[in-house]
Design a protein around this motif. Structure first.
Motif, short mmCIF file in Angstrom:
data_model
loop_
_atom_site.label_atom_id
_atom_site.label_comp_id
_atom_site.label_asym_id
_atom_site.label_seq_id
_atom_site.Cartn_x
_atom_site.Cartn_y
_atom_site.Cartn_z
N SER A 64 0.40 -1.27 -0.47
CA SER A 64 -0.24 0.24 0.20
C SER A 64 0.62 1.34 -0.38
O SER A 64 2.10 1.19 0.78
CB SER A 64 -0.58 -0.07 0.89
N VAL A 65 0.52 2.31 -1.18
CA VAL A 65 1.22 3.02 -1.11
C VAL A 65 0.31 4.87 -0.69
O VAL A 65 -0.63 4.76 -1.62
CB VAL A 65 2.10 3.41 -3.01
N PHE A 66 1.22 5.56 -0.23
CA PHE A 66 0.19 6.61 0.13
C PHE A 66 0.47 7.93 -1.01
O PHE A 66 1.77 8.02 -2.00
CB PHE A 66 0.76 7.89 1.53
N THR A 67 -0.47 8.53 -1.05
CA THR A 67 -0.97 8.95 -2.41
C THR A 67 -0.26 10.64 -2.54
O THR A 67 -0.67 11.45 -0.93
CB THR A 67 -1.90 9.62 -2.98
N SER A 68 -0.25 11.58 -2.34
CA SER A 68 -0.38 12.78 -2.58
C SER A 68 -1.37 13.92 -2.10
O SER A 68 -1.11 14.26 -1.06
CB SER A 68 0.11 13.67 -3.84
N THR A 69 -2.56 13.12 -2.49
CA THR A 69 -3.50 13.79 -1.37
C THR A 69 -3.16 13.14 -0.31
O THR A 69 -3.58 14.50 0.35
CB THR A 69 -4.79 12.79 -1.65
N TYR A 70 -3.11 12.75 0.89
CA TYR A 70 -2.54 11.94 2.14
C TYR A 70 -1.28 12.56 2.56
O TYR A 70 -1.82 13.14 3.81
CB TYR A 70 -2.13 10.28 1.71
N LEU A 71 -0.16 13.04 2.15
CA LEU A 71 1.03 13.59 2.47
C LEU A 71 0.97 14.82 2.07
O LEU A 71 1.41 15.74 2.46
CB LEU A 71 2.27 14.00 0.89
N ASP A 72 -0.85 15.78 1.80
CA ASP A 72 -1.17 17.38 1.45
C ASP A 72 -1.45 17.02 3.40
O ASP A 72 -1.38 18.32 3.90
CB ASP A 72 -2.13 17.15 0.71
N ARG A 73 -2.01 16.45 3.87
CA ARG A 73 -2.33 16.19 5.06
C ARG A 73 -1.59 16.07 6.21
O ARG A 73 -1.83 16.75 7.28
CB ARG A 73 -3.70 15.86 5.25
N LYS A 74 -0.83 14.85 6.58
CA LYS A 74 0.02 13.71 7.09
C LYS A 74 1.49 14.17 6.82
O LYS A 74 1.51 14.08 5.38
CB LYS A 74 -0.28 13.00 7.11
N PRO A 75 2.32 14.13 7.76
CA PRO A 75 3.88 14.51 6.97
C PRO A 75 4.74 13.38 6.59
O PRO A 75 3.61 12.26 7.55
CB PRO A 75 4.85 14.99 8.63
N CYS A 77 7.07 9.65 7.07
CA CYS A 77 7.37 9.15 8.01
C CYS A 77 8.59 9.29 8.17
O CYS A 77 9.49 9.08 9.52
CB CYS A 77 6.73 7.74 8.00
N GLY A 78 9.22 9.28 6.68
CA GLY A 78 10.95 9.35 6.88
C GLY A 78 11.64 7.66 6.89
O GLY A 78 12.54 7.85 6.98
N ASN A 79 10.66 7.25 6.64
CA ASN A 79 11.20 5.63 6.12
C ASN A 79 11.72 4.93 4.95
O ASN A 79 12.07 4.19 4.52
CB ASN A 79 9.66 4.60 7.35
N GLY A 80 11.44 6.28 3.88
CA GLY A 80 12.15 5.57 2.90
C GLY A 80 11.39 5.06 1.78
O GLY A 80 11.19 4.48 0.50
N CYS A 81 9.81 5.31 2.23
CA CYS A 81 9.12 4.20 1.22
C CYS A 81 8.60 4.91 -0.55
O CYS A 81 8.66 6.69 -0.49
CB CYS A 81 7.15 4.63 1.99
N ARG A 82 8.14 4.64 -1.21
CA ARG A 82 7.62 5.53 -2.62
C ARG A 82 6.74 5.80 -1.80
O ARG A 82 5.57 5.18 -1.80
CB ARG A 82 7.95 4.46 -3.32
N HIS A 83 6.35 7.14 -2.44
CA HIS A 83 4.79 7.81 -2.83
C HIS A 83 4.97 9.33 -3.09
O HIS A 83 6.32 9.64 -4.05
CB HIS A 83 4.59 8.39 -1.38
#
Length: 83
Positions: A64-75, A77-83
């Motif tokens: 499961s990958v976060f979208t930019s929609t999610y990342l506009d609301r939440k910071p 986490c810095g774990n190096g995921c692709r998003h």
């Protein structure tokens, strides 16, 4: 004796991530024909964002990958995921 008031956890509905199968057929076919790297997952991401979704399933890994929609609301986490 005093009564303790316990705060119940607020219930929320988990959102179902967008999957490859959720893409409109013509968009999926175009992405599969593309020679650009990552065309399918990028098409899924665009579809998820257009539908205001927070996550999608990466077709290569199944993660499961976060979208930019999610990342506009939440910071991030810095774990190096692709998003």
């Amino acid at each position: 004796r005093t009564k303790k008031r316990s705060k119940l956890q607020e219930r929320w509905q988990a959102e179902v991530p967008v999957r490859e199968e959720d893409l409109p057929p013509e968009v999926l076919e175009k992405a599969k024909r593309s020679r650009l790297p990552g065309a399918v997952y990028k098409a899924i991401h665009r579809h998820a964002v257009a539908n205001n979704k927070d996550t999608y399933i990466d077709p290569a890994s199944g993660y499961s990958v976060f979208t930019s929609t999610y990342l506009d609301r939440k910071p991030c986490c810095g774990n190096g995921c692709r998003h």
